[in-house]
Write a protein that holds these residues in place. Sequence first.
Motif, mmCIF file in Angstrom:
data_model
loop_
_atom_site.group_PDB
_atom_site.id
_atom_site.type_symbol
_atom_site.label_atom_id
_atom_site.label_comp_id
_atom_site.label_asym_id
_atom_site.label_seq_id
_atom_site.Cartn_x
_atom_site.Cartn_y
_atom_site.Cartn_z
ATOM 1 N N ASP A 124 51.191 20.465 -30.915
ATOM 2 C CA ASP A 124 51.451 19.236 -31.680
ATOM 3 C C ASP A 124 50.883 19.343 -33.095
ATOM 4 N N LEU A 125 51.522 20.181 -33.878
ATOM 5 C CA LEU A 125 51.059 20.441 -35.243
ATOM 6 C C LEU A 125 51.124 19.202 -36.125
ATOM 7 N N ASN A 126 52.102 18.341 -35.890
ATOM 8 C CA ASN A 126 52.211 17.126 -36.702
ATOM 9 C C ASN A 126 51.022 16.189 -36.465
ATOM 10 N N ALA A 127 50.570 16.129 -35.208
ATOM 11 C CA ALA A 127 49.396 15.309 -34.913
ATOM 12 C C ALA A 127 48.164 15.899 -35.587
ATOM 13 N N ALA A 128 48.069 17.226 -35.622
ATOM 14 C CA ALA A 128 46.932 17.872 -36.278
ATOM 15 C C ALA A 128 46.917 17.539 -37.767
ATOM 16 N N GLU A 153 56.870 48.382 -29.130
ATOM 17 C CA GLU A 153 56.053 47.175 -28.993
ATOM 18 C C GLU A 153 56.301 46.326 -30.238
ATOM 19 N N PHE A 154 57.065 45.252 -30.079
ATOM 20 C CA PHE A 154 57.433 44.410 -31.211
ATOM 21 C C PHE A 154 56.415 43.276 -31.378
ATOM 22 N N THR A 155 55.451 43.518 -32.235
ATOM 23 C CA THR A 155 54.392 42.549 -32.525
ATOM 24 C C THR A 155 54.199 42.471 -34.032
ATOM 25 N N THR A 156 53.330 41.568 -34.452
ATOM 26 C CA THR A 156 52.893 41.586 -35.840
ATOM 27 C C THR A 156 52.048 42.837 -36.055
ATOM 28 N N SER A 157 51.888 43.222 -37.288
ATOM 29 C CA SER A 157 51.035 44.381 -37.575
ATOM 30 C C SER A 157 49.583 43.968 -37.785
ATOM 31 N N ARG A 158 49.359 42.644 -37.867
ATOM 32 C CA ARG A 158 47.988 42.116 -37.991
ATOM 33 C C ARG A 158 47.908 40.816 -37.207
ATOM 34 N N PRO A 159 46.992 40.718 -36.249
ATOM 35 C CA PRO A 159 46.917 39.489 -35.459
ATOM 36 C C PRO A 159 46.437 38.309 -36.297
ATOM 37 N N TRP A 160 46.879 37.117 -35.923
ATOM 38 C CA TRP A 160 46.422 35.920 -36.608
ATOM 39 C C TRP A 160 45.587 35.076 -35.649
ATOM 40 N N THR A 161 44.808 34.166 -36.216
ATOM 41 C CA THR A 161 43.902 33.333 -35.430
ATOM 42 C C THR A 161 44.264 31.859 -35.605
ATOM 43 N N PHE A 162 43.606 31.008 -34.812
ATOM 44 C CA PHE A 162 43.824 29.576 -34.988
ATOM 45 C C PHE A 162 43.295 29.114 -36.353
ATOM 46 N N GLY A 163 42.327 29.840 -36.884
ATOM 47 C CA GLY A 163 41.867 29.541 -38.236
ATOM 48 C C GLY A 163 42.978 29.777 -39.248
ATOM 49 N N ASP A 164 43.745 30.854 -39.048
ATOM 50 C CA ASP A 164 44.893 31.120 -39.910
ATOM 51 C C ASP A 164 45.949 30.026 -39.765
ATOM 52 N N LEU A 165 46.114 29.542 -38.543
ATOM 53 C CA LEU A 165 47.090 28.471 -38.315
ATOM 54 C C LEU A 165 46.671 27.193 -39.035
ATOM 55 N N ALA A 166 45.376 26.865 -38.967
ATOM 56 C CA ALA A 166 44.877 25.676 -39.662
ATOM 57 C C ALA A 166 45.063 25.822 -41.175
ATOM 58 N N ALA A 167 44.834 27.034 -41.683
ATOM 59 C CA ALA A 167 45.013 27.279 -43.116
ATOM 60 C C ALA A 167 46.481 27.130 -43.512
ATOM 61 N N THR A 221 41.021 20.969 -40.628
ATOM 62 C CA THR A 221 39.882 21.697 -40.071
ATOM 63 C C THR A 221 40.192 22.144 -38.637
ATOM 64 N N LEU A 222 39.389 23.076 -38.157
ATOM 65 C CA LEU A 222 39.565 23.610 -36.808
ATOM 66 C C LEU A 222 38.417 23.148 -35.931
ATOM 67 N N GLU A 223 38.751 22.612 -34.778
ATOM 68 C CA GLU A 223 37.726 22.122 -33.854
ATOM 69 C C GLU A 223 37.946 22.736 -32.475
ATOM 70 N N GLN A 224 36.878 23.289 -31.894
ATOM 71 C CA GLN A 224 36.939 23.793 -30.528
ATOM 72 C C GLN A 224 36.462 22.698 -29.579
ATOM 73 N N ASP A 225 37.309 22.349 -28.633
ATOM 74 C CA ASP A 225 37.017 21.243 -27.728
ATOM 75 C C ASP A 225 37.198 21.703 -26.275
ATOM 76 N N PRO A 226 36.101 21.849 -25.515
ATOM 77 C CA PRO A 226 36.198 22.322 -24.123
ATOM 78 C C PRO A 226 36.858 21.312 -23.189
ATOM 79 N N GLN A 227 37.073 20.080 -23.656
ATOM 80 C CA GLN A 227 37.696 19.057 -22.826
ATOM 81 C C GLN A 227 39.228 19.105 -22.868
ATOM 82 N N ILE A 228 39.764 19.932 -23.756
ATOM 83 C CA ILE A 228 41.221 20.011 -23.880
ATOM 84 C C ILE A 228 41.841 20.535 -22.588
ATOM 85 N N GLN A 229 42.883 19.856 -22.150
ATOM 86 C CA GLN A 229 43.630 20.307 -20.980
ATOM 87 C C GLN A 229 45.082 20.533 -21.394
ATOM 88 N N ASN A 230 45.442 21.787 -21.496
ATOM 89 C CA ASN A 230 46.793 22.164 -21.904
ATOM 90 C C ASN A 230 47.142 23.459 -21.186
#
Length: 275
Positions: A151-155, A197-211, A222-231
């Motif tokens: 849910d990127l729009n909610a973020a 092996e069809f992948t990116t040549s450099r892995p991305w992170t959730f930090g990259d996604l937030a950026a 901002t990026l928040e780690q939440d252990p309560q997330i259920q997905n």
Amino acid sequence: MSIVITGANGKLGNLIIKQLLQKVPPNQIIACVRRLESGKPFEEQGISVRLCDYDQPESLEQAFVGASQLVLISSSHHDDTIRLRQHAHVMEAAKKSKAEHILYTSFAFPENGSSSPVHLHLATEHAIRAAGIPFTFLRNALYTDFVEVLDLNAAIKKGKLSIFPGDWKFNSVTRLDIAAACAAVLSEPGHRNKTYEFTTSRPWTFGDLAAALSDLSGKTITLEQDPQIQNWIYGFLSKIDTSSISNDLERILGRPVITLKESIKTFISMKNLND
């Protein structure tokens, strides 16, 4: 030369055909569909359409007649036992129709995963090798589409991307890049009996996604780690290899893959884009 595409009116099949049309004439392409009426858009482009239902073995042999190259797009059925049986039907028909070359859309680095789907892909690869037909395995990484469930729009609205804790890294790619690479393999020599092996040549992170979200929206996300997330997605991601990389895709494309920022635009509401 006849290039037979199974699952032609699916998302990937459609894209492969569009990319192929830039490289070969339409009369060299055969679109296989489960319902002939759904193939009319292909016929209007000069592409032959044939009935091809993985659950109807009798339809497959006729569909594959004259195939110098056969693209087996893996079944989308939710039951892997049924999927494997469907793939076996394709193998038998390919042998009977004397298909000269099979390209199979497998999964990237399946040996490193523990989920049922990766076992299915390994089993299918084994069956193709056993069939004795020249092959090319296109081991596709996870589609970047998976970010839609976050849910990127909610973020963007909250100014915060919440994720389950972990050292997450991703080698995901777009269907468009996969389709373009598949079209290149189909239209160029030198790819038989090879595994890519069809992948990116450099892995991305959730930090990259937030950026990327920040750049697209013009807001700081901002990026928040939440252990309560259920997905459910995190359980799935933890059972596949999401981080190993290869330069196979970029090498065959002859260009960089589509960037993360570009690939997520389609999942973001226009009102959230920074114009």
